[in-house]
Design an enzyme around this catalytic site. Structure first.
Site: not given
Length: 195
Positions: A126, A142
């Site tokens: 992301h 992440c």
């Protein structure tokens, strides 16, 4: 007459030589153009994401990865969907207990402009506004990228994952920061995460 004949002879030979040079040059260019399956590789120790075409690296991006206490999972995954301008909902985890959900476009939204799912329920590639974290182990597992980079990557993933869109579609979704767009891939893209 002999001079004219020599010109035709040598001119024709030169044209044939140029033609064969062009063919060799085009063949060499084809060999340099990466071919093979499109895939993504994250090297955790290098803190880089590589866009691969077969064995050739097409593009390299600096990323942030998971902290030691929240490591990024290793292995091979299939990217099947992504969300443009995602909202953020705190995961059911101790570190997120007092965090509030953030709407698309909210500058405090840690998802940035795009999230690319690779492992359910809470692991994504992301965007981030925390560019100083890139090259570090600072996420909760992440993979973070600059927003401009993740936008570029998402376009490549869609193109190669069977979800091609027009340039005007991308312009519209990029300009409408508060409007979410989910995209499913008809051909999953491989993501390998290695040490």
């Amino acid at each position: 007459m002999a001079l004219a004949f020599a010109g035709v002879l040598f001119g024709g030979g030169l044209a044939r030589a140029q033609d064969s040079t062009t063919v060799r040059s085009e063949a060499a260019e084809e060999r340099r153009t990466p071919t093979g399956p499109f895939a993504l590789v994250v090297d955790l120790s290098e803190r880089e994401l590589y866009v691969m075409r077969g064995d050739e690296v097409e593009r390299t991006y600096q990323v942030a990865i998971g902290k030691p206490e929240h490591p990024t999972p290793r292995g091979s995954f299939n990217v099947r969907r992504l969300i443009w301008n995602p909202r953020w909902v705190p995961p059911d985890a101790a570190w997120a207990r007092n965090r509030r959900a953030r709407a698309p476009g909210d500058p405090r939204n840690p998802m940035g402009r795009v999230k690319i799912f690779f492992r359910a329920p809470d692991y994504y590639i992301h965007g981030t506004h925390q560019e100083d974290s890139l090259g570090q182990a600072e996420s909760h597992g992440c993979i973070r990228m600059r927003n401009a980079d993740v936008i570029e990557l998402a376009q490549m993933v869609m193109e190669n994952g069977g979800a091609r869109r027009s340039p005007s579609w991308f312009q519209q979704v990029i300009n409408r920061v508060r409007s979410t767009a989910e995209v499913g891939l008809s051909s999953p893209v491989t993501l390998r995460i290695r040490e």
